[in-house]
Write an enzyme that holds these catalytic residues in place. Structure first.
Site, PDB file in Angstrom:
ATOM      1  N   CYS A  66      -3.480 -42.687 -14.715  1.00 23.96           N
ATOM      2  CA  CYS A  66      -2.675 -43.869 -15.025  1.00 23.96           C
ATOM      3  C   CYS A  66      -1.223 -43.432 -15.007  1.00 23.96           C
ATOM      4  O   CYS A  66      -0.836 -42.553 -15.776  1.00 23.96           O
ATOM      5  CB  CYS A  66      -3.069 -44.406 -16.405  1.00 23.96           C
ATOM      6  SG  CYS A  66      -2.057 -45.773 -17.008  1.00 23.96           S
ATOM      7  N   CYS A  82       0.900 -47.422  -9.350  1.00 23.85           N
ATOM      8  CA  CYS A  82      -0.036 -47.766 -10.417  1.00 23.85           C
ATOM      9  C   CYS A  82      -1.430 -47.617  -9.828  1.00 23.85           C
ATOM     10  O   CYS A  82      -1.681 -48.061  -8.696  1.00 23.85           O
ATOM     11  CB  CYS A  82       0.190 -49.196 -10.892  1.00 23.85           C
ATOM     12  SG  CYS A  82      -1.085 -49.810 -12.029  1.00 23.85           S
TER      13      CYS A  82
END
Length: 256
Positions: free
Chosen positions: A75, A186
């Site tokens: 992440c 992302c």
């Protein structure tokens, strides 16, 4: 003492890290993986940095008793907010974070215009700002905040009229000024790659950091003598929502 048969823990704020886990299982087919997605608290990209750090540390800490030899923070937002705190908390573990594939984009498109699609937290943290400063001299780097995009992936909406309209509203104004590459900053966004490519056109290269993270994980395990010598790996999927629907969606995104 760490053992080869201990787990590689892969953590994300939700379902996005499954795009990284997919790369990890290809590069490390014999490893045992635990995947935890914190969909109950997603998205992380709009939360304060301290809250992201707390959620990350708490989630990862809950899995450490399982026997973990490596932590992959799949992440970008959690990496930006918590990677140093994790390395301090677990100095004897391999801890690997994500980084937008800006170096790769800059190497391939010197002097070009590079869009970086990411969450607000990723783009505002010092880690990304330093990365952008490093490559801005040789390429035109354009940060593109994408609030709300993570929620589409979390909901399993990978190609809907609403998503198309939202992506068009994000991309068309910046693409009108030209682009050579788009960096997906992302881990949720690679699941939207086909649609982003369609909107950007075939001449724009789209890059993400998933494969590079998988290769780095392999290098670190080899260097520590912790690479599992097996042809049969294992994947266990967990999610803070804990519903059959979210676990089924996770398995579908992973390709199980």
């Amino acid at each position: 003492m760490r053992e080869k048969d201990e787990f590689v823990l892969v953590f994300d704020s939700g379902l996005g890290g499954l795009s990284v886990l997919r790369e990890l299982t290809q590069v490390l087919p014999g490893e045992r993986f635990l995947y935890f997605g914190d969909s109950a608290n997603a998205p992380y990209g709009t939360r304060p940095t301290q809250e992201v750090r707390r959620l990350t540390l708490e989630a990862i800490g809950s899995f450490m008793p399982r026997g973990v030899k490596a932590i992959v923070v799949a992440c970008n937002t959690a990496t930006a907010a918590a990677i140093e705190a994790l390395r301090e908390a677990y100095p004897n573990k391999i801890v690997i974070g994500m980084e937008p594939a800006l170096k790769l984009a800059a190497d391939r498109h010197r002097g070009g215009r590079i869009l970086v699609m990411a969450t607000n937290v990723t783009l505002r943290e010092a880690k990304f700002c330093a990365l952008m400063d490093r490559f801005s001299a040789e390429s035109r780097v354009v940060p593109l905040p994408c609030p709300g995009l993570v929620e589409f992936v979390e909901a399993g909406q990978l190609d809907t009229p609403e998503l198309r309209a939202y992506l068009a509203s994000l991309l068309e104004p910046v693409l009108a000024r030209g682009a050579d590459a788009i960096v997906l900053g992302c881990t949720h966004f690679p699941f939207l790659r086909p649609l982003i490519q369609e909107l950007a056109g075939p001449q724009v290269e789209i890059l993400d950091g998933g494969h590079g993270t998988a290769l780095q994980t392999r290098r670190r395990l080899e260097a520590e003598g912790l690479l599992r010598e097996s042809t049969q790996g294992l994947v266990e999927l967990y999610n803070s929502l804990g519903t059959p629907e979210i676990l089924q969606r996770s398995a579908g995104l992973l390709g199980l």
